[in-house]
Design an enzyme around this catalytic site. Structure first.
Site, mmCIF file in Angstrom:
data_model
loop_
_atom_site.group_PDB
_atom_site.id
_atom_site.type_symbol
_atom_site.label_atom_id
_atom_site.label_comp_id
_atom_site.label_asym_id
_atom_site.label_seq_id
_atom_site.Cartn_x
_atom_site.Cartn_y
_atom_site.Cartn_z
ATOM 1 N N GLU A 166 1.087 -1.301 -0.008
ATOM 2 C CA GLU A 166 0.330 0.134 -0.017
ATOM 3 C C GLU A 166 0.645 1.078 -0.037
ATOM 4 O OE1 GLU A 166 -4.276 -1.657 2.118
ATOM 5 O OE2 GLU A 166 -2.517 -0.220 2.773
ATOM 6 N N GLU A 351 -5.553 -8.595 0.326
ATOM 7 C CA GLU A 351 -6.059 -7.836 1.798
ATOM 8 C C GLU A 351 -8.010 -7.671 1.496
ATOM 9 O OE1 GLU A 351 -4.394 -4.810 3.706
ATOM 10 O OE2 GLU A 351 -2.873 -5.193 4.266
#
Length: 440
Positions: A166, A351
């Protein structure tokens, strides 16, 4: 659950994910201080000023945690390796840190779990933060050195390596919005961090390729972004938000460009010569990791500084985080990535999960909302496969309740409840439901 293992292609991987600083206990094993340790001490930065010093004590209890994965019938485990544990000052090797990850990977293999490694999940060594952190181009080069050190130790046994987790959170959320360490709200800092973290991916991937490593990629987070209404202003805001949040990193990595709508704001503040790095950044990779949680509804705020965007959650049911539960957004993101960016390249949902205020009652945790959430999002991934996306695995976030960054230990994403006083693990009803769904 509305699905079984047989509903997915042969070889599809079912797993769960964690991150080093969030579960290991950073006070153990000679790990060095990170910018999260100091950010947590600042007023109002983290709920109750909590940090990852103990977390879930995975450092000592990893065997028990890996047993939970194995016993659920999981195929793979997505974990991260802490830079500050391996190299406490960002440069000098800590043998105990390497030894820990050696033991951890061996323990996964002993249980039949495929190790999916993420090199960097946000725990920047404080010594590098002192030198400017991700605002400093040198940090990307030092990341390459860390990549070499950890790969030399465990690279022969991992199934997959992601460079960065991320990068939007590493750069924009942390340097422009100020919600994560180092907590800045500065467009120049953000522009430089947005580029240098992307450069770190390119440098890390080059180091991995030099060692002959395969199955290498990156993990990006995406939100399904929509205009909040039918106005032209809302449409412009959605395009700009999408450029910053969703397109910046994937276009750099797959096309060697940054989106013009984002450069409108960042361009004057970018590091000199950034264009010269784009070939390195956009070298071919082997997979894309997709993190998805919710959708965003946005419109223009003319009274705010660039990007002049204000957002709100959609109308659906919300999680403990206040995020709308919107499974179709996952389908849309997966199909979009395949159609517009990566083609037939393997995609993993690295995720996806939800927080809820879970409590133990009579030795059990009943979490029907999470069970439905997991089922609906797996079905969204199944639909994306039917629409042509080469999705090869799905990792629930997270295996354990853990340190949820600025939210401390308040938000519970785990399929396994953790009592943070006793560290007792209690599998939730959603864990048992997924175990039943993926049983062979």
């Amino acid at each position: 659950m509305k699905f079984t293992r047989a509903d997915f292609p042969d070889g599809f991987l079912f797993g769960a994910a964690t991150a080093a600083y969030q579960i290991e206990g950073h006070s153990f094993g000679g790990a060095g201080p990170t910018h999260w340790d100091t950010f947590a001490k600042g007023p109002g930065n983290v709920v109750r000023a909590e940090d990852g010093a103990i977390a879930c004590d995975h450092y000592h209890r990893y065997g028990e945690d890996l047993d939970l994965l194995r016993d659920a019938g999981m195929d793979a485990y997505r974990f991260s390796t802490s830079w500050a544990r391996v190299m406490p000052d960002g440069r000098t090797v800590n043998p105990a840190g390497l030894d820990f990850y050696d033991r951890l990977v061996d323990a996964m293999l002993e249980r039949g779990l495929k190790p999916f490694q993420t090199l960097y999940h946000w725990e920047l060594p404080s010594a590098l933060a002192d030198k400017g952190g991700w605002m400093n181009r040198d940090t990307a080069e030092y990341f390459g050195d860390f990549t070499d050190v950890i790969t030399d130790r465990i690279g022969d046994r991992v199934t997959s390596i992601a460079t960065i987790n991320e990068p939007w959170c590493v750069a924009y959320l942390s340097h422009f919005l100020g919600h994560h360490a180092p907590g800045l709200r500065d467009i120049r800092a953000a522009a430089r961090a947005m580029h240098h973290i992307t450069l770190a991916h390119g440098i890390g991937l080059s180091r991995l390729r030099a060692k002959g490593m395969e199955n290498c990629g990156i993990v990006l987070n995406f939100a399904h972004t929509e205009p909040a209404d039918d106005s032209a202003g809302a449409a412009r805001a959605a395009t700009r938000q999408d450029a910053i949040n969703n397109r910046w990193f994937i276009e750099a990595i797959t096309k060697g460009t940054y989106p013009a709508e984002a450069l409108e704001g960042f361009g004057p503040h970018m590091p000199a010569g950034w264009q010269d790095d784009m070939a390195l950044i956009s070298q071919p990779m082997d997979f894309l990791g997709v993190n998805y949680y919710t959708r965003e509804m946005v419109t223009t705020d003319q009274g705010a500084p660039w990007p002049q965007i204000t957002g709100s959650a959609g109308p659906g049911d919300k999680t403990q985080m206040g995020w709308e539960i919107y499974p179709d957004g996952l389908r849309e993101v997966l199909v979009r990535m395949a159609r517009d960016y990566v083609g037939d390249l393997p995609i993993y949902v690295t995720e996806n999960g939800m927080a809820w205020d879970d409590t133990v009652e009579n030795g059990a945790v009943y979490d029907p909302v999470r069970t439905a959430f997991v089922s609906d999002h797996f079905m969204a991934a199944k639909q994306a496969i039917a629409e042509g996306a080469n999705v090869q695995g799905f990792f629930y976030w997270s295996l354990l309740d853990n340190y949820e960054w600025a939210f401390g230990y308040e938000k519970r994403f785990g399929m396994v409840h953790v009592d943070f006083d006793t560290l007792k693990r209690t599998p939730k009803a959603s864990y048992h439901a997924l175990k039943s769904a993926i049983s062979r």
